[in-house]
Design a protein around this motif. Structure first.
Motif, PDB file in Angstrom:
ATOM      1  N   ARG A 133       0.543  -1.370  -0.186  1.00  0.00           N
ATOM      2  CA  ARG A 133       0.241   0.190  -0.317  1.00  0.00           C
ATOM      3  C   ARG A 133       1.122   0.864  -0.132  1.00  0.00           C
ATOM      4  N   ASP A 134       2.262   0.912   0.897  1.00  0.00           N
ATOM      5  CA  ASP A 134       2.622   2.195   1.093  1.00  0.00           C
ATOM      6  C   ASP A 134       4.787   1.811   1.388  1.00  0.00           C
ATOM      7  N   VAL A 135       5.341   2.373   0.614  1.00  0.00           N
ATOM      8  CA  VAL A 135       6.047   2.201   1.114  1.00  0.00           C
ATOM      9  C   VAL A 135       7.341   3.711   0.972  1.00  0.00           C
ATOM     10  N   ALA A 175      20.826   5.313  10.051  1.00  0.00           N
ATOM     11  CA  ALA A 175      21.340   5.395   8.933  1.00  0.00           C
ATOM     12  C   ALA A 175      20.328   5.466   7.797  1.00  0.00           C
ATOM     13  N   PHE A 176      19.673   4.458   7.928  1.00  0.00           N
ATOM     14  CA  PHE A 176      18.281   4.097   7.604  1.00  0.00           C
ATOM     15  C   PHE A 176      16.386   4.185   7.979  1.00  0.00           C
ATOM     16  N   LEU A 177      15.710   4.684   7.609  1.00  0.00           N
ATOM     17  CA  LEU A 177      14.578   4.340   7.931  1.00  0.00           C
ATOM     18  C   LEU A 177      12.950   3.856   7.112  1.00  0.00           C
ATOM     19  N   VAL A 178      12.580   2.414   6.645  1.00  0.00           N
ATOM     20  CA  VAL A 178      11.890   1.978   6.104  1.00  0.00           C
ATOM     21  C   VAL A 178      10.730   1.497   6.980  1.00  0.00           C
ATOM     22  N   GLU A 179       9.912   2.267   6.205  1.00  0.00           N
ATOM     23  CA  GLU A 179       8.212   2.517   6.305  1.00  0.00           C
ATOM     24  C   GLU A 179       7.158   1.251   5.242  1.00  0.00           C
ATOM     25  N   PRO A 209      -2.168 -10.742  10.022  1.00  0.00           N
ATOM     26  CA  PRO A 209      -1.019 -10.424   9.709  1.00  0.00           C
ATOM     27  C   PRO A 209       0.162 -10.688   9.648  1.00  0.00           C
ATOM     28  N   ASN A 210      -0.176 -12.173  10.302  1.00  0.00           N
ATOM     29  CA  ASN A 210       0.863 -13.278   9.863  1.00  0.00           C
ATOM     30  C   ASN A 210       0.909 -13.520   8.252  1.00  0.00           C
ATOM     31  N   LEU A 211      -0.193 -13.970   7.783  1.00  0.00           N
ATOM     32  CA  LEU A 211       0.173 -13.944   6.286  1.00  0.00           C
ATOM     33  C   LEU A 211       0.591 -13.065   5.439  1.00  0.00           C
ATOM     34  N   LEU A 212       0.090 -11.452   5.920  1.00  0.00           N
ATOM     35  CA  LEU A 212       1.032 -10.764   5.348  1.00  0.00           C
ATOM     36  C   LEU A 212       3.092  -9.961   5.561  1.00  0.00           C
ATOM     37  N   PHE A 213       3.099 -10.519   6.463  1.00  0.00           N
ATOM     38  CA  PHE A 213       4.791 -10.419   7.246  1.00  0.00           C
ATOM     39  C   PHE A 213       5.426 -10.911   5.623  1.00  0.00           C
ATOM     40  N   PRO A 214       5.512 -12.098   5.942  1.00  0.00           N
ATOM     41  CA  PRO A 214       6.828 -12.265   4.538  1.00  0.00           C
ATOM     42  C   PRO A 214       6.867 -11.259   3.391  1.00  0.00           C
ATOM     43  N   TYR A 215       5.651 -10.581   3.323  1.00  0.00           N
ATOM     44  CA  TYR A 215       5.759 -10.073   2.036  1.00  0.00           C
ATOM     45  C   TYR A 215       6.443  -8.625   2.278  1.00  0.00           C
ATOM     46  N   ALA A 216       6.011  -7.788   3.332  1.00  0.00           N
ATOM     47  CA  ALA A 216       6.785  -7.187   4.462  1.00  0.00           C
ATOM     48  C   ALA A 216       7.814  -6.979   4.651  1.00  0.00           C
ATOM     49  N   ARG A 217       8.645  -8.192   5.166  1.00  0.00           N
ATOM     50  CA  ARG A 217       9.961  -8.556   5.262  1.00  0.00           C
ATOM     51  C   ARG A 217      10.560  -8.730   3.862  1.00  0.00           C
ATOM     52  N   GLU A 218       9.823  -8.936   3.179  1.00  0.00           N
ATOM     53  CA  GLU A 218      10.815  -9.057   1.449  1.00  0.00           C
ATOM     54  C   GLU A 218      11.156  -7.686   0.671  1.00  0.00           C
ATOM     55  N   VAL A 219       9.902  -6.648   1.523  1.00  0.00           N
ATOM     56  CA  VAL A 219       9.904  -5.495   0.330  1.00  0.00           C
ATOM     57  C   VAL A 219      11.126  -4.429   1.335  1.00  0.00           C
ATOM     58  N   VAL A 220      11.079  -4.863   2.779  1.00  0.00           N
ATOM     59  CA  VAL A 220      11.855  -4.441   3.812  1.00  0.00           C
ATOM     60  C   VAL A 220      13.705  -4.476   3.738  1.00  0.00           C
ATOM     61  N   SER A 221      13.969  -5.936   3.446  1.00  0.00           N
ATOM     62  CA  SER A 221      15.085  -6.776   2.804  1.00  0.00           C
ATOM     63  C   SER A 221      15.534  -6.162   1.781  1.00  0.00           C
ATOM     64  N   ASP A 222      14.481  -6.446   0.128  1.00  0.00           N
ATOM     65  CA  ASP A 222      15.008  -5.573  -0.724  1.00  0.00           C
ATOM     66  C   ASP A 222      15.649  -3.976  -1.176  1.00  0.00           C
ATOM     67  N   LEU A 223      14.619  -3.116   0.359  1.00  0.00           N
ATOM     68  CA  LEU A 223      14.666  -1.519   0.019  1.00  0.00           C
ATOM     69  C   LEU A 223      15.915  -1.245   1.105  1.00  0.00           C
ATOM     70  N   VAL A 224      16.269  -2.613   1.648  1.00  0.00           N
ATOM     71  CA  VAL A 224      17.296  -2.143   2.168  1.00  0.00           C
ATOM     72  C   VAL A 224      18.695  -2.539   1.732  1.00  0.00           C
ATOM     73  N   VAL A 225      19.048  -3.465   0.537  1.00  0.00           N
ATOM     74  CA  VAL A 225      19.855  -3.822  -0.299  1.00  0.00           C
ATOM     75  C   VAL A 225      19.982  -2.830  -1.562  1.00  0.00           C
ATOM     76  N   LYS A 226      18.969  -2.538  -1.555  1.00  0.00           N
ATOM     77  CA  LYS A 226      18.918  -1.267  -2.850  1.00  0.00           C
ATOM     78  C   LYS A 226      19.575   0.533  -2.116  1.00  0.00           C
ATOM     79  N   GLY A 227      19.494   0.237  -0.568  1.00  0.00           N
ATOM     80  CA  GLY A 227      20.198   1.593  -0.178  1.00  0.00           C
ATOM     81  C   GLY A 227      21.265   1.270  -0.074  1.00  0.00           C
ATOM     82  N   SER A 228      22.254   0.406  -0.170  1.00  0.00           N
ATOM     83  CA  SER A 228      23.640   0.243  -0.251  1.00  0.00           C
ATOM     84  C   SER A 228      23.874  -0.601   1.086  1.00  0.00           C
TER      85      SER A 228
END
Length: 161
Positions: free
Chosen positions: A24-26, A78-82, A108-127
């Protein structure tokens, strides 16, 4: 089949389905780059979670899981991810006692793996080094929130000394 062998009406009509899961929002912020890359990497992590449930239609609900990760090195962010990971769910034939944990913990338990993937991807793309969030027990969090909500009115009624 005799009457005693017939399932109860709500058991026959009980339905749960996932209609859609979506981001919904990143937001990703790294306010102290490039300076943050020049120092020793000893991060401190803070994880905040929240859930919002919105009825959309009869037996249809949007559940939004908000995940905020703040990583600091010493006193600098260092960074903030929402991430707001959401889903549309159909839940029919459940009692109010069952609907609360279904929408407040199971979804929320069903949604969490998706959110975890988005967080991980953004952090890596932020170097930054990969960040994989640990599993969260939403059943325990929901139970704690329910207990806190039940104790809140009683605490408000206590006289202040």
């Amino acid at each position: 089949m005799t009457d005693s062998q017939q399932p109860a009406t709500n058991e026959r009509e009980r339905q749960f389905s996932v209609q859609r899961i979506y981001t919904r929002d990143v937001s990703f912020e790294s306010p102290n780059v490039p300076d943050i890359f020049r120092g020793e990497w000893k991060p401190r992590h803070e994880l905040n979670l929240n859930t919002k449930i919105t009825p959309l239609d009869a037996h249809v609900y949007e559940v939004v899981l908000g995940v905020t990760v703040t990583v600091k090195v010493e006193d600098k962010t260092a960074f903030l991810v929402e991430v707001q990971q959401a889903g549309i769910f159909t839940a029919q034939g459940f009692s109010e006692e069952e609907l609360g944990p279904l929408l407040g913990a199971y979804c929320p338990n069903l949604l969490f793996p998706y959110a975890r993937e988005v967080v991980s991807d953004l952090v890596v793309k932020g170097s930054f080094p990969q960040l994989v969030l640990q599993h969260v027990n939403f059943d325990v969090l929901f139970a704690q929130q329910q207990a806190a909500n039940q104790n809140q009115p009683a605490a408000d009624a206590q006289p202040v000394h």
